[in-house]
Scaffold this active site. Structure first.
Site, PDB file in Angstrom:
ATOM      1  N   SER D 105       6.470  -4.620   5.431  1.00 25.89           N
ATOM      2  CA  SER D 105       7.053  -3.632   6.342  1.00 25.89           C
ATOM      3  C   SER D 105       7.501  -4.263   7.651  1.00 25.89           C
ATOM      4  O   SER D 105       6.886  -5.215   8.138  1.00 25.89           O
ATOM      5  CB  SER D 105       6.014  -2.548   6.639  1.00 25.89           C
ATOM      6  OG  SER D 105       6.440  -1.718   7.698  1.00 25.89           O
ATOM      7  N   TYR D 129      13.291  -1.327   9.126  1.00 23.93           N
ATOM      8  CA  TYR D 129      13.517  -0.070   9.862  1.00 23.93           C
ATOM      9  C   TYR D 129      14.501  -0.368  10.975  1.00 23.93           C
ATOM     10  O   TYR D 129      14.609  -1.508  11.426  1.00 23.93           O
ATOM     11  CB  TYR D 129      12.213   0.397  10.525  1.00 23.93           C
ATOM     12  CG  TYR D 129      11.284   1.193   9.642  1.00 23.93           C
ATOM     13  CD1 TYR D 129      11.727   2.255   8.875  1.00 23.93           C
ATOM     14  CD2 TYR D 129       9.912   0.893   9.631  1.00 23.93           C
ATOM     15  CE1 TYR D 129      10.841   2.982   8.095  1.00 23.93           C
ATOM     16  CE2 TYR D 129       9.027   1.623   8.854  1.00 23.93           C
ATOM     17  CZ  TYR D 129       9.501   2.670   8.090  1.00 23.93           C
ATOM     18  OH  TYR D 129       8.644   3.396   7.328  1.00 23.93           O
ATOM     19  N   THR D 155      14.730   1.246   4.412  1.00 26.94           N
ATOM     20  CA  THR D 155      14.050   2.533   4.223  1.00 26.94           C
ATOM     21  C   THR D 155      14.835   3.606   4.963  1.00 26.94           C
ATOM     22  O   THR D 155      14.943   3.577   6.194  1.00 26.94           O
ATOM     23  CB  THR D 155      12.606   2.455   4.725  1.00 26.94           C
ATOM     24  OG1 THR D 155      11.907   1.514   3.894  1.00 26.94           O
ATOM     25  CG2 THR D 155      11.920   3.804   4.651  1.00 26.94           C
ATOM     26  N   LYS D 219      15.590   2.327  -0.088  1.00 32.04           N
ATOM     27  CA  LYS D 219      14.320   2.998  -0.395  1.00 32.04           C
ATOM     28  C   LYS D 219      14.290   4.382   0.225  1.00 32.04           C
ATOM     29  O   LYS D 219      14.598   4.553   1.409  1.00 32.04           O
ATOM     30  CB  LYS D 219      13.167   2.161   0.173  1.00 32.04           C
ATOM     31  CG  LYS D 219      11.787   2.793   0.015  1.00 32.04           C
ATOM     32  CD  LYS D 219      10.667   1.822   0.380  1.00 32.04           C
ATOM     33  CE  LYS D 219       9.289   2.423   0.210  1.00 32.04           C
ATOM     34  NZ  LYS D 219       8.880   3.270   1.333  1.00 32.04           N
ATOM     35  N   HIS D 243       8.281   8.577   0.368  1.00 30.06           N
ATOM     36  CA  HIS D 243       7.546   7.927   1.458  1.00 30.06           C
ATOM     37  C   HIS D 243       6.077   8.372   1.440  1.00 30.06           C
ATOM     38  O   HIS D 243       5.471   8.633   2.489  1.00 30.06           O
ATOM     39  CB  HIS D 243       8.195   8.255   2.804  1.00 30.06           C
ATOM     40  CG  HIS D 243       7.981   7.186   3.851  1.00 30.06           C
ATOM     41  ND1 HIS D 243       8.980   6.355   4.297  1.00 30.06           N
ATOM     42  CD2 HIS D 243       6.883   6.804   4.554  1.00 30.06           C
ATOM     43  CE1 HIS D 243       8.515   5.532   5.217  1.00 30.06           C
ATOM     44  NE2 HIS D 243       7.236   5.771   5.395  1.00 30.06           N
TER      45      HIS D 243
HETATM   46  C1  LIG Z   1      -0.058   4.214   5.639  1.00 27.27           C
HETATM   47  C2  LIG Z   1       1.318   4.101   5.099  1.00 27.27           C
HETATM   48  C3  LIG Z   1       2.279   3.420   5.819  1.00 27.27           C
HETATM   49  C4  LIG Z   1       3.554   3.301   5.318  1.00 27.27           C
HETATM   50  N1  LIG Z   1       4.471   2.564   6.011  1.00 27.27           N
HETATM   51  C5  LIG Z   1       5.687   2.367   5.469  1.00 27.27           C
HETATM   52  C6  LIG Z   1       6.598   1.498   6.086  1.00 27.27           C
HETATM   53  O1  LIG Z   1       6.308   0.891   7.108  1.00 27.27           O
HETATM   54  N2  LIG Z   1       7.803   1.340   5.536  1.00 27.27           N
HETATM   55  C7  LIG Z   1       8.162   1.986   4.392  1.00 27.27           C
HETATM   56  O2  LIG Z   1       9.279   1.825   3.908  1.00 27.27           O
HETATM   57  N3  LIG Z   1       7.299   2.796   3.766  1.00 27.27           N
HETATM   58  C8  LIG Z   1       6.079   2.987   4.264  1.00 27.27           C
HETATM   59  N4  LIG Z   1       5.196   3.784   3.611  1.00 27.27           N
HETATM   60  C9  LIG Z   1       5.575   4.389   2.342  1.00 27.27           C
HETATM   61  C10 LIG Z   1       5.232   3.478   1.172  1.00 27.27           C
HETATM   62  O3  LIG Z   1       6.150   2.392   1.116  1.00 27.27           O
HETATM   63  C11 LIG Z   1       5.348   4.185  -0.175  1.00 27.27           C
HETATM   64  O4  LIG Z   1       6.598   4.799  -0.283  1.00 27.27           O
HETATM   65  C12 LIG Z   1       4.252   5.200  -0.439  1.00 27.27           C
HETATM   66  O5  LIG Z   1       3.049   4.819   0.136  1.00 27.27           O
HETATM   67  C13 LIG Z   1       4.074   5.364  -1.929  1.00 27.27           C
HETATM   68  O6  LIG Z   1       3.189   6.395  -2.221  1.00 27.27           O
HETATM   69  P1  LIG Z   1       1.638   6.193  -2.586  1.00 27.27           P
HETATM   70  O7  LIG Z   1       0.953   5.835  -1.290  1.00 27.27           O
HETATM   71  O8  LIG Z   1       1.245   7.537  -3.089  1.00 27.27           O
HETATM   72  O9  LIG Z   1       1.518   5.122  -3.632  1.00 27.27           O
HETATM   73  C14 LIG Z   1       3.900   3.889   4.105  1.00 27.27           C
HETATM   74  C15 LIG Z   1       2.937   4.573   3.391  1.00 27.27           C
HETATM   75  C16 LIG Z   1       1.654   4.684   3.867  1.00 27.27           C
HETATM   76  C17 LIG Z   1       0.639   5.397   3.048  1.00 27.27           C
END
Ligand SMILES: Cc1cc2nc3c(=O)[nH]c(=O)nc-3n(C[C@H](O)[C@H](O)[C@H](O)COP(=O)(O)O)c2cc1C
Ligand SMILES: Cc1cc2nc3c(=O)[nH]c(=O)nc-3n(C[C@H](O)[C@H](O)[C@H](O)COP(=O)(O)O)c2cc1C
Ligand SMILES: Cc1cc2nc3c(=O)[nH]c(=O)nc-3n(C[C@H](O)[C@H](O)[C@H](O)COP(=O)(O)O)c2cc1C
Ligand SMILES: Cc1cc2nc3c(=O)[nH]c(=O)nc-3n(C[C@H](O)[C@H](O)[C@H](O)COP(=O)(O)O)c2cc1C
Lengths: 363, 363, 363, 363
Positions: D105, D129, D155, D219, D243
């Protein structure tokens, strides 16, 4: 009428009655899935109210030629003497008081004639089981005709008695001394299953019509093909019912069998040339349920009615004739109210476009 | 027979058995979603009873040429010695007592021949796993033919052992000293996964038919295309099963795979020219479930049967041969009763129009 | 605005209000099935966000010619004096503060003119019930036109008062001394049902438009055919509503009636030649609910709005004008946020492809 | 690998982490409906296993040209330093250990280059981002290209930060001193929303591809039309994601958006002429979920992958690099096992006929 709280009424009946009797009345077959599902099934439909119709509902209608004040009738149920000393007589008087039709069960604690005499001015139907011998059964049919009943209701969903879990678990038997008024003497305490015999066929429909001289209603029909076969065999009406979830478990609920049945009989004619009537019962617990039922039955050309089982049981158990009248009046008021809110002038105005399947229901 | 309360029976079995053994019998794969869903899936269908048929049901039928008193049979299940000292022998005797077919697992605690001899007059089938070497497996197939089994059941849904959460959590192992009667000596306490090998292909169907001289049933088929491929490879019957939810989690339940399979094999013919038979198991817990299963299988032209796994486990654990007979008789009585209530004369009369999908179910 | 927690807000309102008043506000008809279902029904749809639109949402729109800062308006609700001493005046000021439209109920505790004067610069609509005599009702319509309201909302889903279980159980009556500002004197404590009369027909639509000189909105329409009839009878807009689940129980929820209504009026024209507007209320409790509502209404060519009942009640009860402003601002912020996340520039950009039925919902 | 119990793992992580940090990781937007629904949505599909394929699954595949040992990758998630002192470095090492792809990330606590250097031999992607200024963001894209990342993941579902109820309720802020490694100095403790800006459009896709010299993955795509637009704007792959339910509440779940997306991009070609790849994440919690995801993505012609968010969070929080490796190995083992049980040889062999909608689900 005052606010009718059926849940509270049932709770009071439960306190009044012996546990085994309460369970006999309340229970259903096997896993009781169908028992539980019956009321929910009405609620898998939703009403589509009409606005600006400038109308107030009138419930009066005519069933097989008899005028009634409400399309809500009393379904036949057995052994009313366990619920109240006056049994069927009280139910009859309560129904008559509010202009509702009563169907009297073969398994009554008062005779065909006694119940007929309890409210002679008001219409009633007699429900026939195959009782002991074919001869005795034929005799009952004849007596019903003689006693002034307006129709004979053949209950066909009881070739054998349903396996009712609660009764089986406690090995339920009718109380000693309960009078089996329509049984041949001296057999006054037969097992519950004595009314069941799988011998009837479609031929019996016409035969009992002839024997009794009455129009025949076939009760317990859940399929379109069977409904048509009944009419062609001489029935004037079919009554969609799962016997209150007491016979086949996991059976299609009335609320979903009804549309198929009315569609099937749409082109058919009763023996006297009039339109086939279609009735329904099972799990109707509110005015809106009854309105859904009337609307689902709308494609039938003949008159429609909705019958009540357990709500009447609880009314009788808690208040005798007055209790019965209270339940019938209360639910009729709810029905009239729902009709007025939906812009429906009366039973015949409850067209099918009034309901839609709640396919969106998430839970 | 007296009222059969399967929930209570399971509760009693749970008290009797060691917790780890109970969990091995009761448990399923991964999240146990499919385990839980199996019985519910039968109940996502509803029955459409026929009336006025004047008939009482008779359960007798013929499976791959062997007459049986009931279409309810015993599914193969492993290590019956953990449930009762007499293990497979007791199950065999109980099944024979009520005229039901038993399928004997490879993973038995008595040999192919011992179980065959326990009730020689009554028909049984032998279920084959790939056991250690191909040679030993071929040998078992030949022995089954010699011992008088009437069919060979190839279980094909176990290329690897399912991940059963309960067993993994407690690292379950078979009790020391449990006799692996059909294993090559001295390997008498192999890991549970010893029966699993992903080597079998469709070619094995015909090969084992030849080796054993028996008609082959393929058990664990859930797709129409696979069912057809099995028949074309030499199977006489296919058995729709999720292995009791013990293999693939989130698998299509038998109650929804069955219609696809029967439709697919409708045009196919068994090696001996007769109609392909289709069986099913998984989560059948009541007579009405079994009737739904028979009706869903109705478009198959050959005979149909419904097999029971865990209900028989609980019967054996609580009552030995009598317990097994009691479960089979009790569920058969429920099935016959449901058939009579639905106007169905026997297994072959359970046509597909008897069921409808309960698409309205709100919950 | 700070985080809006509607559940907590309602809990606080519940503590503040007398139990009977809380129940009058919160409750619904009969079994309260429709009351409960209304918010769930929005959630039987899912959003399909658009990405990479480079846009931030702007909520401003125009309703029947009046510009508003948000498409979220205040639905008419009765007897606001029970929630707060300033009643309708406070609600009016709160709504004006955030640029939201308020609909003022006939059953207000301040007169038509008083509420009009409370925030004269900001647009408001007057909701009309048939009040006592037709003459008095006509008079109210005229006074609404004179007082500067921008539209007359005819509520047509109350030919009789709904049977509200909670009120019936406790025999609820309005508090003594509550001022019935729009009732003819001296009848200042009429029964709750005094506003109900089933006399209105489609003809009344045009008649009240003429009397008031205002565009007419018909509130309480749930069917496409009725919506078209209203427009042809002279309505400029239709308002899809179940009256907060307080009238017909088991009624089709707004979230499923709306698509039918917008499709039906698509070809219709308002009396002044402009496009018909379609509004909706019932169970909207989050920005995403409101976005679903706007998207479902998208096939209407005219402007769209979403009205809020109980959330505003709780806002008024807990914080007066500020509480009302807080609720409207909080939900508007949520809506704008959801729009930006979905790549939607404003109310008119919420097209129907933004939503899909959640047909997969297992529970 | 030993039995992986994700529920227990999450419970342990919950004990280890500060409540506010746990909630930041675990929580979702608004009512958390979509958060809860994501895993359930995979389970609204069922597997249709193939039998007698004689095959054992091999998970290896190639993503945008980089070979990986498993189609399960690590989704980008922010601020891994709150879960473990080594943060992204530990995750990177854990993923590399089992041959899984990691997406790093922008909101990392180690720089683009530091994470790249942590496991240089194993492939990784950088997630971008819009960070502070467009210039700084462009710089990050360039640095990602220079540092040896194999793709740039844009994203696009975060034009504004989602309204996460738990964080809003407690006004969550990042811990003081947490290093914002990719932020311009000295702004090392920006609000959570600093990464959000609604300015990006489809044009940015091609622009960042050029700037970084890397294939671009978009994404956060949930619609077929958007997916096609992304590809036509220069994307090599689209990543279906909600997300983690942290942005739009009541959004269509990945498990139901995926089929639409793969169907839409089927005819499209990536900038380098190869087939478009489609990835998915959200609520994947078991091998069977992942197999459903691969099968649903099957109509895409390019490679497929399934990414994991929270399971990796819990792995890192409880066991650092080993914890991450354990989760990835455990779920990969489950996936391989489910594949073998379904007769599927590898990711590319997971065809769409492997799944069926569980339309029968009663609850
Ligand atoms: C704590 C947390 C932080 C996240 N931060 C980002 C991020 O910085 N960039 C991003 O593209 N997605 C981020 N996501 C989304 C994840 O890439 C992903 O889409 C998502 O966690 C998938 O679902 P799951 O947690 O049910 O497996 C984040 C998700 C979580 C849980
Ligand atoms: C206690 C009880 C006894 C019944 N006895 C009869 C009977 O003698 N004859 C008959 O045709 N139906 C009988 N029924 C079925 C009713 O006529 C009716 O079909 C059913 O009660 C309707 O369902 P409901 O109880 O949910 O309203 C009985 C039902 C109950 C509950
Ligand atoms: C404890 C247990 C052991 C089993 N062992 C075998 C076996 O050895 N061979 C086989 O083909 N199936 C085996 N099965 C699967 C059963 O044959 C059958 O498919 C399943 O139990 C049917 O589902 P039910 O238990 O819900 O009735 C076993 C099932 C259980 C519960
Ligand atoms: C306490 C209460 C009083 C209401 N009074 C009126 C009224 O006087 N006139 C009217 O048209 N609608 C009235 N309604 C219905 C509302 O205008 C609106 O349709 C409903 O509240 C919307 O549903 P919601 O409360 O779920 O947002 C009332 C609703 C409530 C809850």
């Amino acid at each position: 009428p005052p606010y009718l709280d059926l849940d509270r009424l049932e709770a009071r009946a439960r306190e009044t009655l012996e546990a085994s009797v309460y369970d006999y009345y309340a229970g259903g077959a096997e896993s009781e899935t169908s028992l539980t599902e019956a009321p929910q099934a009405w609620r898998s439909w939703r009403l589509r109210p009409r606005v600006l119709r400038g109308t107030t509902a009138d419930l009066a209608t005519t069933l097989l030629g008899s005028p009634v004040a409400t399309p809500l009738g009393v379904a036949p149920w057995a052994y009313q003497g366990m619920a109240h000393p006056d049994g069927e007589l009280a139910t009859r008087r309560g129904a008559a008081e509010v202009g509702a039709l009563m169907t009297v069960s073969t398994s009554a604690n008062h005779t065909v004639e006694e119940v007929a005499a309890a409210a002679p001015a008001s219409p009633a139907w007699f429900q026939l089981y195959r009782q002991h011998s074919p001869e005795h059964t034929a005799d009952l049919a004849r007596r019903a005709g003689d006693a002034g009943y307006r129709a004979l209701v053949l209950t066909v969903d009881l070739p054998v008695l349903g396996r009712r879990r609660r009764d089986l678990r406690r090995d339920f038997a009718l109380p000693a001394g309960l009078r089996m008024a329509n049984h041949p003497a001296p057999d006054d305490r037969p097992p519950l299953s004595a009314n069941a015999h799988p011998s009837w066929t479609f031929d019996d429909v016409g035969r009992y019509a002839e024997l009794s001289g009455l129009p025949v209603v076939v009760k317990g029909v859940l399929r379109g093909d069977d409904a048509v076969a009944c009419v062609r065999a001489g029935a004037s009406a079919v009554w969609v019912s799962t016997h209150g979830g007491r016979q086949v478990d996991l059976v299609v609920p009335s609320a979903h069998a009804l549309p198929e049945v009315v569609d099937a009989v749409r082109g058919e004619t009763a023996p006297d040339g009039s339109d086939v009537e279609v009735y329904v019962d099972g799990g109707v617990r509110a005015g809106s349920d009854a309105l859904v039922a009337l609307a689902l039955g709308a494609r039938a050309l003949g008159a429609r009615a909705v019958f009540l089982g357990r709500p009447v049981v609880w009314g009788l158990a808690t208040g005798g004739a007055d209790g019965v009248a209270g339940v019938l009046a209360g639910l009729s008021a709810e029905l009239a109210h729902a009709m007025t809110l939906c812009g429906v002038a009366g039973p015949a105005d409850a067209t099918q476009d009034l309901v839609v399947r709640a396919g969106w229901l998430p839970r």
